[in-house]
Design an enzyme around this catalytic site. Structure first.
Site, short mmCIF file in Angstrom:
data_model
loop_
_atom_site.label_atom_id
_atom_site.label_comp_id
_atom_site.label_asym_id
_atom_site.label_seq_id
_atom_site.Cartn_x
_atom_site.Cartn_y
_atom_site.Cartn_z
N ASP A 26 8.22 1.84 -5.88
CA ASP A 26 7.66 1.29 -4.97
C ASP A 26 7.57 3.15 -4.03
O ASP A 26 8.89 2.81 -4.62
CB ASP A 26 8.07 -0.05 -4.15
CG ASP A 26 7.02 -0.44 -3.19
OD1 ASP A 26 6.24 0.64 -2.45
OD2 ASP A 26 7.07 -1.49 -2.77
C1 NOJ Z 1 5.71 0.65 0.68
C2 NOJ Z 1 5.01 -1.09 0.47
O1 NOJ Z 1 6.26 -2.32 0.16
C3 NOJ Z 1 4.09 -0.76 -0.67
O2 NOJ Z 1 3.18 -1.62 -0.42
C4 NOJ Z 1 3.13 0.49 -0.37
O3 NOJ Z 1 2.12 0.53 -1.50
C5 NOJ Z 1 4.01 1.57 -0.72
N1 NOJ Z 1 3.87 1.55 0.60
C6 NOJ Z 1 3.37 3.04 0.00
O4 NOJ Z 1 2.80 3.05 1.09
#
Ligand code: NOJ
Length: 705
Positions: free
Chosen positions: A265
């Site tokens: 993430d």
């Molecule tokens: C953080 C989030 O937790 C995730 O769900 C998302 O896909 C990513 N950022 C990218 O934006």
């Protein structure tokens, strides 16, 4: 994977320099200062939010096929011509915004979810995006957590059905088809256990609960062929998910045979330092790569540190090679080596197609849940003057819900306008934009339609709340209107279950619309005036009060369960030991009766048929979600009081009956046993065929093993 394809990526790997290998593991979400030279020298494997890469370079800001093709061209000019994979958060629609995922789960209709994901893939791919960071598959038992909006609710069986459907919808049978996109099952895993519902907080979960509750949707996604997974932010049981070898390698690759790649993430590799398991960036990078995280989203620590760790002998090159191969494999499977560019014409044809909007409307209709309908107030009939008021009266983009970076407010029919279009001529609509105007006008109206709820920004990532009641002032507004004695239809827009203990008794009818998406206004209006009937069911338990959470239907019995005695049972002194509405609950405009439950045998050997007769005993057509629940009476580990094992959506005309049949197999009795193995245990089981998780017809059978 075909042998040819595997040989192709192996041969490519053999030609790559270390810098090029590390490049494949590096994902960038570029800002205005992005250096295109990184692409031209093969130092980036993936871009997301690609529009940022071209700001200041004469391109417009929106993400378009031309921009993406231009960036792809730069990457292909590098020595080995390896294409980029362009990702984006395409969570519940691209331009055509579907209901939020929690609402989609309320439809109990995976086929519709599959169609919506396919329509979404078509739109996103038309702009050059070939990878979505969806579906979000986190089981959530605590609605304080804002991300409950993004998932399929509390149930592993429903979650697994939705997971497989969404993966099929995004990816299709052939991932290389130009109108399909690679899916990413996230957030692997246990993210929903965040303590107190506070996003990014750690969680603790036992291995059996992890395996039986949190993992099944991910396993279903892997079985459906999902190309990628995203590791979660969470520290689970003391090991951050992004550094968890047991989860990312032993279970995911070892037990399930996943051969795609895992992306971290956003900066979650670097965050291993803040978690306190890595002493610096290089250490964090080694931990994540060793655990099984192949691509570094944004933190750039692979890019900055892996070469040095290799030079110092702290990291085997095989771990880098393995990650590169996994990424190349998915790029190859997605057809990017053969077809790296997107036909810019598609952008003109494939966005906001009428059939996609139609699908969004149908999905909204099927996801709206009727919670109360006193004296059949709904559908509204014979109302001469209907007062409409509340903070959602003029809602447009507010209908979208969380995570819709590509949705546009101007594409949405505002709620007031949608109502106008579907209101019978005999009903006059009066709109009141303020509470005092509403109170004034209410005296002269025949009924009140009150549109309350939470704004999308209050849900989604880090949209956590400590209080599940309506936002300030709304409940008081309802109470003031209720004083006037007019019939009230309460409509709630929300990204989570709200605690509506006080509000439900004040309204005559209550519809829970969640955040219903681009066609939400029309779908709601159709339901209000009877052009359509509500048929959604709750995919998550609704608490009476915040203090009751976590509350979920598939809990274990305590030694002193509710009903076992009067005083010393599991309960609060100040609250009934029941939810406000149970999992699976939802009404419609007709009534269904369940009769004649039969089992094909009193013993399950390989399988068993369970059937009952469902009758529409009301006066209108309607759809029922017939649910099958099990309870294993005695286990080597304590067993949930009920577990959903099947559901069917059945539509019947008034007076019509249908026999509904479920087949139970040994596998559906299986769980993670006290010795850690997976399987069923001999003994007695309860079975229910039911309209929700707290009622239904009951029978029992034995499993002999
Ligand atoms: C953080 C989030 O937790 C995730 O769900 C998302 O896909 C990513 N950022 C990218 O934006």
């Amino acid at each position: 994977m075909s042998q040819d394809a595997e040989l192709f990526i192996q041969q490519l790997l053999a030609q790559m320099t270390l810098e090029e290998k590390i490049g494949q593991l590096h994902q960038v979400s570029p800002g205005g200062d992005f250096d295109l030279n990184l692409l031209q020298t093969g130092q980036v494997g993936s871009l997301f939010n690609a529009d940022g890469a071209l700001t200041g370079q004469g391109f417009s800001k929106s993400s378009s096929a031309e921009q993406i093709n231009h960036l792809q061209q730069q990457a292909l000019s590098a020595r080995l011509h390896i294409p980029l994979i362009f990702g984006r958060d395409v969570i519940h629609g691209f331009r055509t915004i579907f209901p939020i995922p929690l609402a989609q789960a309320a439809s109990f209709n995976p086929e519709l979810a599959e169609q919506a994901a396919a329509a979404t893939a078509r739109e996103a791919s038309a702009t050059g995006i070939r990878w979505t960071f969806a579906p979000m598959l986190d089981i959530a038992r605590d609605p304080r957590w804002g991300r409950v909006a993004e998932g399929n609710g509390e149930d592993p069986y429903l979650g697994a059905q939705m997971a497989a459907a969404l993966v099929r919808g995004y990816q299709g049978d052939d991932l290389s088809a130009p109108d399909r996109i690679v899916a990413c099952a996230k957030h692997y895993v246990g993210y929903g256990t965040a303590e107190g519902g506070r996003d990014y907080e750690g969680g603790e979960v036992s291995e059996p609960t992890l395996r039986d509750v949190y993992l099944p949707p991910f396993q279903a996604a892997v079985q459906a062929g999902v190309g990628t997974l995203m590791s979660a932010f969470i520290d689970l049981n003391g090991i951050p998910a992004t550094a968890n070898h047991h989860l990312l390698t032993e279970i995911l690759r070892g037990e399930w045979g996943f051969d795609g790649f895992v992306v971290s993430d956003w900066e979650s590799i670097k965050e291993l330092i803040a978690h306190g398991v890595a002493e610096d960036e290089a250490h964090a990078a080694r931990l994540a790569l060793h655990a099984g995280v192949d691509m570094d989203m944004v933190s750039a620590v692979y890019h900055r540190t892996l070469a040095d760790s290799l030079a110092k002998g702290l990291l085997p090159i095989e771990e880098v090679d393995q990650a590169v191969l996994r990424i190349l494999r998915i790029k190859q499977r997605a057809g990017l080596f053969d077809q790296p560019f997107t036909d810019p014409q598609r952008e003109k044809q494939d966005l906001l197609r009428p059939e996609a909007r139609q699908l969004a409307r149908e999905f909204a209709r099927q996801s709206i849940v009727l919670l109360k309908n006193q004296a059949n107030l709904l559908p509204l009939q014979g109302i001469r003057r209907l007062l409409v008021t509340g903070p959602f009266l003029r809602a447009r983009a507010e209908l979208f819900g969380t995570w819709t970076p590509d949705g546009r407010g101007e594409d949405v029919t505002p709620l007031d306008e949608g109502l106008r279009q579907h209101t019978p001529r005999t009903t006059e609509l009066w709109f009141a934009d303020s509470t005092d105007m509403a109170l004034h006008m209410a005296h002269h109206s025949d009924a009140i339609l009150l549109l309350l709820g939470e704004h999308p920004v209050r849900s989604g990532e880090n949209g956590n709340v400590s209080d599940l009641r309506l936002p300030p002032g709304q409940s008081e507004f309802l109470a003031a209107l209720a004083e006037l004695g007019k019939p009230i239809v309460l409509v709630i827009f929300a990204g989570r279950p709200l605690a509506l203990e006080k509000e439900i008794p004040l309204a005559n009818a209550v519809l829970y619309t969640w955040h219903p998406g681009i066609e939400g206004a029309a779908a709601l209006a159709e339901i209000l005036f009877g052009e359509a009937a509500p048929s959604g069911r709750l995919p998550i338990t609704f608490p009476r009060r915040t203090g009751q959470v976590p509350i979920y239907y598939n809990h274990k019995n305590s030694g002193r369960p509710v009903g076992s005695s009067d005083l010393f049972i599991t309960r609060y002194s100040d609250l009934l030991p029941r939810p406000l509405f149970p999992f699976g609950y939802g009404l419609t405009y007709t009534q269904f009766s369940y009769n004649d439950l039969r089992l094909s045998s009193s013993t399950l050997r390989k399988q068993l048929q369970v059937q009952c007769t469902l009758t529409n005993c009301g006066t209108r057509p309607g759809s029922e979600v017939v649910q099958l629940y099990l309870h294993d009476r005695v286990g080597s580990l304590t067993r949930p009081v009920r577990e959903l094992k099947g559901f069917q959506r059945v539509t019947l005309q008034p007076g019509e009956s249908q026999i509904v049949t479920f087949t139970l197999t040994e596998e559906q009795l299986a769980f993670t046993r006290s010795d850690g193995s997976h399987g069923a245990e001999p003994g007695w089981f309860n079975v229910w065929v039911a309209p929700d998780s707290s009622s239904g017809l009951h029978a029992e059978f034995r499993y002999e093993g």
